[in-house]
Motif scaffolding. Structure first.
Motif, PDB file in Angstrom:
ATOM      1  N   LEU A 147       1.053  -1.142   0.161  1.00  0.00           N
ATOM      2  CA  LEU A 147      -0.084   0.012   0.259  1.00  0.00           C
ATOM      3  C   LEU A 147       0.905   1.303   0.098  1.00  0.00           C
ATOM      4  CD1 LEU A 147      -2.568   1.417   0.307  1.00  0.00           C
ATOM      5  CD2 LEU A 147      -2.464   1.134   2.644  1.00  0.00           C
ATOM      6  N   VAL A 148       0.829   2.079  -0.996  1.00  0.00           N
ATOM      7  CA  VAL A 148       1.387   3.302  -1.039  1.00  0.00           C
ATOM      8  C   VAL A 148       0.839   4.379  -0.371  1.00  0.00           C
ATOM      9  CG1 VAL A 148       2.382   4.980  -2.547  1.00  0.00           C
ATOM     10  CG2 VAL A 148       2.678   2.613  -3.340  1.00  0.00           C
ATOM     11  N   ARG A 149       1.528   5.147   0.673  1.00  0.00           N
ATOM     12  CA  ARG A 149       0.827   6.342   1.062  1.00  0.00           C
ATOM     13  C   ARG A 149       1.903   7.503   0.945  1.00  0.00           C
ATOM     14  NH1 ARG A 149      -3.345   5.396   3.945  1.00  0.00           N
ATOM     15  NH2 ARG A 149      -3.994   3.476   4.990  1.00  0.00           N
ATOM     16  N   PRO A 150       1.541   8.682   0.462  1.00  0.00           N
ATOM     17  CA  PRO A 150       0.100   8.881   0.060  1.00  0.00           C
ATOM     18  C   PRO A 150      -0.236   8.241  -1.229  1.00  0.00           C
ATOM     19  CG  PRO A 150       1.361  10.807  -0.269  1.00  0.00           C
ATOM     20  CD  PRO A 150       2.295   9.744   0.399  1.00  0.00           C
ATOM     21  N   PRO A 151      -1.320   7.710  -1.529  1.00  0.00           N
ATOM     22  CA  PRO A 151      -1.697   7.036  -2.597  1.00  0.00           C
ATOM     23  C   PRO A 151      -1.401   7.354  -3.952  1.00  0.00           C
ATOM     24  CG  PRO A 151      -3.505   7.356  -1.512  1.00  0.00           C
ATOM     25  CD  PRO A 151      -2.440   7.825  -0.580  1.00  0.00           C
ATOM     26  N   LEU A 152      -1.658   8.690  -4.077  1.00  0.00           N
ATOM     27  CA  LEU A 152      -1.620   9.492  -5.502  1.00  0.00           C
ATOM     28  C   LEU A 152      -0.285  10.243  -5.552  1.00  0.00           C
ATOM     29  CD1 LEU A 152      -5.225  11.331  -5.443  1.00  0.00           C
ATOM     30  CD2 LEU A 152      -4.283   9.433  -6.994  1.00  0.00           C
ATOM     31  N   SER A 153       0.725   9.849  -4.941  1.00  0.00           N
ATOM     32  CA  SER A 153       2.132  10.511  -5.121  1.00  0.00           C
ATOM     33  C   SER A 153       3.058   9.796  -6.058  1.00  0.00           C
ATOM     34  CB  SER A 153       2.841  10.770  -3.674  1.00  0.00           C
ATOM     35  OG  SER A 153       4.109  11.098  -3.881  1.00  0.00           O
ATOM     36  N   PRO A 154       3.264  10.491  -7.040  1.00  0.00           N
ATOM     37  CA  PRO A 154       4.082   9.512  -8.072  1.00  0.00           C
ATOM     38  C   PRO A 154       5.392   8.943  -7.548  1.00  0.00           C
ATOM     39  CG  PRO A 154       3.332  11.527  -9.174  1.00  0.00           C
ATOM     40  CD  PRO A 154       2.912  11.519  -7.666  1.00  0.00           C
ATOM     41  N   SER A 155       5.958   9.747  -6.427  1.00  0.00           N
ATOM     42  CA  SER A 155       7.237   9.406  -5.745  1.00  0.00           C
ATOM     43  C   SER A 155       6.977   7.734  -5.226  1.00  0.00           C
ATOM     44  CB  SER A 155       7.711  10.265  -4.868  1.00  0.00           C
ATOM     45  OG  SER A 155       6.742  10.538  -3.852  1.00  0.00           O
TER      46      SER A 155
END
Length: 124
Positions: A101-109
């Motif tokens: 799970l990527v956080r923050p989810p909309l960050s390309p980095s």
């Protein structure tokens, strides 16, 4: 390693629709965060819509109510349905992936795997 191949871009008039597809090379991609990002000339890459396992979804405010992200886990494919397109949606659209799970989810980095991109052009 994850290979991502996008398709489905094109040129449409304002108000039109497109569906983008992204096929992932891994069978366990369900455990990955997957998303769509876009980059217009002279602008930074921005998150459009992302999903984790298909149950959790996030959208940029600018596309809420118009774009829909979905996943077909059996086909290892991520989709983005683009409706009510506007000229400001014109950009190169990229599919991206990252384990977990990527956080923050909309960050390309937060995403380490990227497709080659597919162009979406909306004329007024």
């Amino acid at each position: 390693q994850v290979q991502l191949v996008e398709s489905g871009g094109g040129s449409v008039q304002a108000g039109g629709s497109l569906r983008l597809s992204c096929v992932a090379s891994r069978d366990d991609y369900i455990t990955y965060s997957m998303g769509w990002f876009r980059q217009a000339p002279g602008k930074e890459r921005e998150g459009v819509a992302t999903s984790y396992t298909g149950a959790l979804k996030w959208y940029a405010d600018s596309v809420k109510g118009r774009f829909t992200i979905s996943r077909d886990n059996a086909k290892n494919t991520l989709y983005l349905q683009l409706n009510s397109l506007k000229p400001e949606d014109t950009a190169m659209y990229y599919c991206a992936a990252a384990p977990g799970l990527v956080r923050p989810p909309l960050s390309p980095s937060g995403y380490g795997y990227w497709g080659q991109g597919t162009q979406v052009t909306v004329s007024s």
